[in-house]
Scaffold this motif. Structure first.
Motif, PDB file in Angstrom:
ATOM      1  N   SER A 158      50.272  19.987  29.171  1.00 23.42           N
ATOM      2  CA  SER A 158      49.789  19.227  28.014  1.00 23.42           C
ATOM      3  C   SER A 158      50.682  18.022  27.744  1.00 23.42           C
ATOM      4  N   MET A 159      51.990  18.224  27.843  1.00 24.91           N
ATOM      5  CA  MET A 159      52.924  17.118  27.626  1.00 24.91           C
ATOM      6  C   MET A 159      52.746  16.044  28.696  1.00 24.91           C
ATOM      7  N   PHE A 160      52.527  16.484  29.948  1.00 23.67           N
ATOM      8  CA  PHE A 160      52.293  15.516  31.014  1.00 23.67           C
ATOM      9  C   PHE A 160      51.002  14.752  30.778  1.00 23.67           C
ATOM     10  N   GLY A 161      49.996  15.424  30.195  1.00 23.43           N
ATOM     11  CA  GLY A 161      48.741  14.751  29.879  1.00 23.43           C
ATOM     12  C   GLY A 161      48.924  13.588  28.939  1.00 23.43           C
ATOM     13  N   ILE A 162      49.921  13.685  28.046  1.00 19.27           N
ATOM     14  CA  ILE A 162      50.142  12.619  27.065  1.00 19.27           C
ATOM     15  C   ILE A 162      50.573  11.323  27.740  1.00 19.27           C
ATOM     16  N   ILE A 163      51.340  11.411  28.820  1.00 24.26           N
ATOM     17  CA  ILE A 163      51.892  10.202  29.436  1.00 24.26           C
ATOM     18  C   ILE A 163      51.041   9.682  30.586  1.00 24.26           C
ATOM     19  N   THR A 164      49.856  10.249  30.789  1.00 21.61           N
ATOM     20  CA  THR A 164      48.985   9.767  31.863  1.00 21.61           C
ATOM     21  C   THR A 164      47.927   8.829  31.307  1.00 21.61           C
ATOM     22  N   PRO A 165      47.405   7.904  32.120  1.00 19.76           N
ATOM     23  CA  PRO A 165      46.285   7.084  31.690  1.00 19.76           C
ATOM     24  C   PRO A 165      45.142   7.955  31.203  1.00 19.76           C
ATOM     25  N   PHE A 166      44.370   7.465  30.252  1.00 20.35           N
ATOM     26  CA  PHE A 166      43.513   8.341  29.471  1.00 20.35           C
ATOM     27  C   PHE A 166      42.038   8.289  29.796  1.00 20.35           C
ATOM     28  N   CYS A 167      41.616   7.566  30.851  1.00 20.41           N
ATOM     29  CA  CYS A 167      40.195   7.604  31.173  1.00 20.41           C
ATOM     30  C   CYS A 167      39.923   8.770  32.120  1.00 20.41           C
ATOM     31  N   SER A 168      38.679   9.231  32.173  1.00 18.35           N
ATOM     32  CA  SER A 168      38.323  10.383  32.991  1.00 18.35           C
ATOM     33  C   SER A 168      38.599  10.151  34.467  1.00 18.35           C
ATOM     34  N   CYS A 169      38.455   8.900  34.915  1.00 22.84           N
ATOM     35  CA  CYS A 169      38.663   8.587  36.329  1.00 22.84           C
ATOM     36  C   CYS A 169      40.102   8.852  36.748  1.00 22.84           C
ATOM     37  N   SER A 170      41.027   8.828  35.804  1.00 23.91           N
ATOM     38  CA  SER A 170      42.422   9.127  36.108  1.00 23.91           C
ATOM     39  C   SER A 170      42.752  10.590  35.874  1.00 23.91           C
ATOM     40  N   ALA A 171      42.208  11.170  34.820  1.00 18.44           N
ATOM     41  CA  ALA A 171      42.549  12.549  34.465  1.00 18.44           C
ATOM     42  C   ALA A 171      41.948  13.548  35.443  1.00 18.44           C
ATOM     43  N   VAL A 172      40.682  13.354  35.836  1.00 20.61           N
ATOM     44  CA  VAL A 172      40.006  14.335  36.684  1.00 20.61           C
ATOM     45  C   VAL A 172      40.631  14.427  38.075  1.00 20.61           C
ATOM     46  N   ILE A 213      42.496  18.440  28.942  1.00 25.69           N
ATOM     47  CA  ILE A 213      42.167  18.266  27.523  1.00 25.69           C
ATOM     48  C   ILE A 213      43.127  17.279  26.861  1.00 25.69           C
ATOM     49  N   ALA A 214      44.417  17.422  27.161  1.00 26.07           N
ATOM     50  CA  ALA A 214      45.421  16.589  26.495  1.00 26.07           C
ATOM     51  C   ALA A 214      45.365  15.136  26.961  1.00 26.07           C
ATOM     52  N   SER A 215      45.067  14.926  28.254  1.00 27.97           N
ATOM     53  CA  SER A 215      45.158  13.582  28.812  1.00 27.97           C
ATOM     54  C   SER A 215      44.269  12.554  28.117  1.00 27.97           C
ATOM     55  N   PRO A 216      42.957  12.823  27.919  1.00 27.59           N
ATOM     56  CA  PRO A 216      42.152  11.818  27.225  1.00 27.59           C
ATOM     57  C   PRO A 216      42.301  11.856  25.707  1.00 27.59           C
ATOM     58  N   MET A 217      42.691  13.031  25.161  1.00 29.80           N
ATOM     59  CA  MET A 217      42.733  13.173  23.707  1.00 29.80           C
ATOM     60  C   MET A 217      43.961  12.519  23.094  1.00 29.80           C
ATOM     61  N   MET A 233      36.840  11.984  16.318  1.00 30.98           N
ATOM     62  CA  MET A 233      37.621  11.298  17.349  1.00 30.98           C
ATOM     63  C   MET A 233      37.918  12.227  18.518  1.00 30.98           C
ATOM     64  N   MET A 234      38.324  13.455  18.220  1.00 28.91           N
ATOM     65  CA  MET A 234      38.646  14.410  19.276  1.00 28.91           C
ATOM     66  C   MET A 234      37.426  14.756  20.120  1.00 28.91           C
ATOM     67  N   SER A 235      36.280  14.889  19.476  1.00 31.10           N
ATOM     68  CA  SER A 235      35.065  15.235  20.218  1.00 31.10           C
ATOM     69  C   SER A 235      34.622  14.097  21.121  1.00 31.10           C
ATOM     70  N   VAL A 236      34.800  12.858  20.660  1.00 27.83           N
ATOM     71  CA  VAL A 236      34.432  11.696  21.478  1.00 27.83           C
ATOM     72  C   VAL A 236      35.298  11.633  22.732  1.00 27.83           C
ATOM     73  N   THR A 237      36.601  11.852  22.567  1.00 26.11           N
ATOM     74  CA  THR A 237      37.523  11.676  23.690  1.00 26.11           C
ATOM     75  C   THR A 237      37.592  12.883  24.613  1.00 26.11           C
ATOM     76  N   ALA A 238      37.560  14.104  24.050  1.00 29.97           N
ATOM     77  CA  ALA A 238      37.774  15.305  24.862  1.00 29.97           C
ATOM     78  C   ALA A 238      36.492  15.971  25.317  1.00 29.97           C
ATOM     79  N   LEU A 239      35.354  15.662  24.676  1.00 29.29           N
ATOM     80  CA  LEU A 239      34.101  16.363  24.996  1.00 29.29           C
ATOM     81  C   LEU A 239      32.936  15.396  25.172  1.00 29.29           C
ATOM     82  N   SER A 240      33.155  14.315  25.878  1.00 31.93           N
ATOM     83  CA  SER A 240      32.085  13.335  26.031  1.00 31.93           C
ATOM     84  C   SER A 240      31.139  13.736  27.158  1.00 31.93           C
ATOM     85  N   LEU A 241      29.864  13.388  27.008  1.00 33.75           N
ATOM     86  CA  LEU A 241      28.872  13.681  28.047  1.00 33.75           C
ATOM     87  C   LEU A 241      29.206  13.033  29.389  1.00 33.75           C
TER      88      LEU A 241
END
Length: 298
Positions: free
Chosen positions: A55-69, A90-94, A251-259
């Motif tokens: 989760s902590m590593f997710g905070i320092i990564t770029p936040f778009c799905s193309c990077s997180a996935v 979950i943490a990376s885009p949120m 805000m959390m739903s938009v970033t962490a649970l988008s279609l």
């Protein structure tokens, strides 16, 4: 009308510049931290610590799905437990530096800190819960997904000049991918800020509506934006009388649970696992929204 235009121009420019600057520096830092080393750190700890570190590593990564996935997939391939990889996803885009900076500028350090703490709680607890399900068979073994480093170059061995060039190009790449979403989100924020009467949003998401939080999540999931792009909307909602917990749940739903993210994940896992992921995280966001509405007044 002039106020709306000024709001739109200023916030669009501010967010895009801040987005590029932050992604550049975060990417540059990541070039000094090889992904294999990160995987070794995560697999060398007990499961609970692994969730925290992911989760902590997710905070320092770029936040778009193309990077997180792609990083999520890399963790799976390295044999890291599935629940731990979800904590990262979950943490990376949120949660990210841009969002924290904008939250601090808009609401102050206390609200920014609350968002980080509860975002981490959701990512850690959700990962732990998902890890309890027997879902390894729900991962597609033959998926293909984009990656910001397709050639799998060890960026840590590059000289400083090439690291800077790579970080600049990647910053521009991220901006190109999300700038339309930022413009769209800021436009919504400007319209809400300038046109929608105070009582209009209160009718649906006001503090007197017990279903305001689930409605906010319901409205947020179909939308797609990074955390930086949705903050202008959140700010406008709070200004119009929407409770802070409800606005942050949106805000959390938009970033962490988008279609759109679900569509990308469909190439990686079966629908059943996506449903488990969405259900667990959605319940976490729901609980946080109600909790903040009860105990936090802005």
């Amino acid at each position: 009308m002039q106020e709306i235009i000024n709001f739109f121009i200023y916030d669009t420019f501010k967010i895009i510049v801040l987005l590029f600057t932050t992604v550049f520096f975060v990417t540059l830092i990541r070039t000094y931290l090889p992904i294999n080393k990160v995987k070794h750190i995560l697999t060398g700890k007990n499961v609970f610590v692994g969730h925290i570190l992911a989760s902590m590593f997710g905070i320092i990564t770029p936040f778009c799905s193309c990077s997180a996935v792609p990083l999520f997939i890399g963790f799976l391939e390295a044999g890291i437990p599935l629940g731990v990889t979800f904590s990262f996803l979950i943490a990376s885009p949120m949660i990210n530096e841009v969002a924290l900076g904008l939250l601090f500028a808009s609401f102050g350090w206390k609200i920014a800190l609350i968002y980080v703490v509860f975002g981490l709680i959701i990512s850690i607890v959700s990962g732990l819960i998902i890890g309890k399900f027997k879902t390894d068979n729900l991962i597609d073994k033959d998926f293909q997904i984009c990656s910001c480093n397709k050639n799998k170059i060890d960026l840590s061995i590059l000289p400083l000049k090439q690291k800077i060039i790579f970080s600049l190009k990647y910053g521009l790449k991220i901006v190109k991918k999300v700038w339309l979403y930022i413009v769209f989100a800021v436009a919504i924020g400007a319209i809400i800020h300038g046109y929608i009467p105070d009582n209009y949003l209160a009718q649906y998401l006001g503090s007197d509506n017990i279903f305001a939080v689930p409605l906010a999540i319901f409205f947020g999931i179909p939308l797609y934006s990074n955390a930086a792009g949705v903050i202008p909307v959140v700010s406008a909602l709070v200004e119009k009388g929407v409770a802070l917990g409800t606005a942050l749940a949106f805000m959390m739903s938009v970033t962490a649970l988008s279609l759109p993210e679900f569509m990308i994940l469909k190439r990686v896992m079966k629908v059943k696992l996506i449903a488990i992921f969405a259900g667990v995280v959605g319940l976490g966001i729901l609980g946080v929204g109600y909790l903040l509405n009860i105990f936090v007044r802005f």
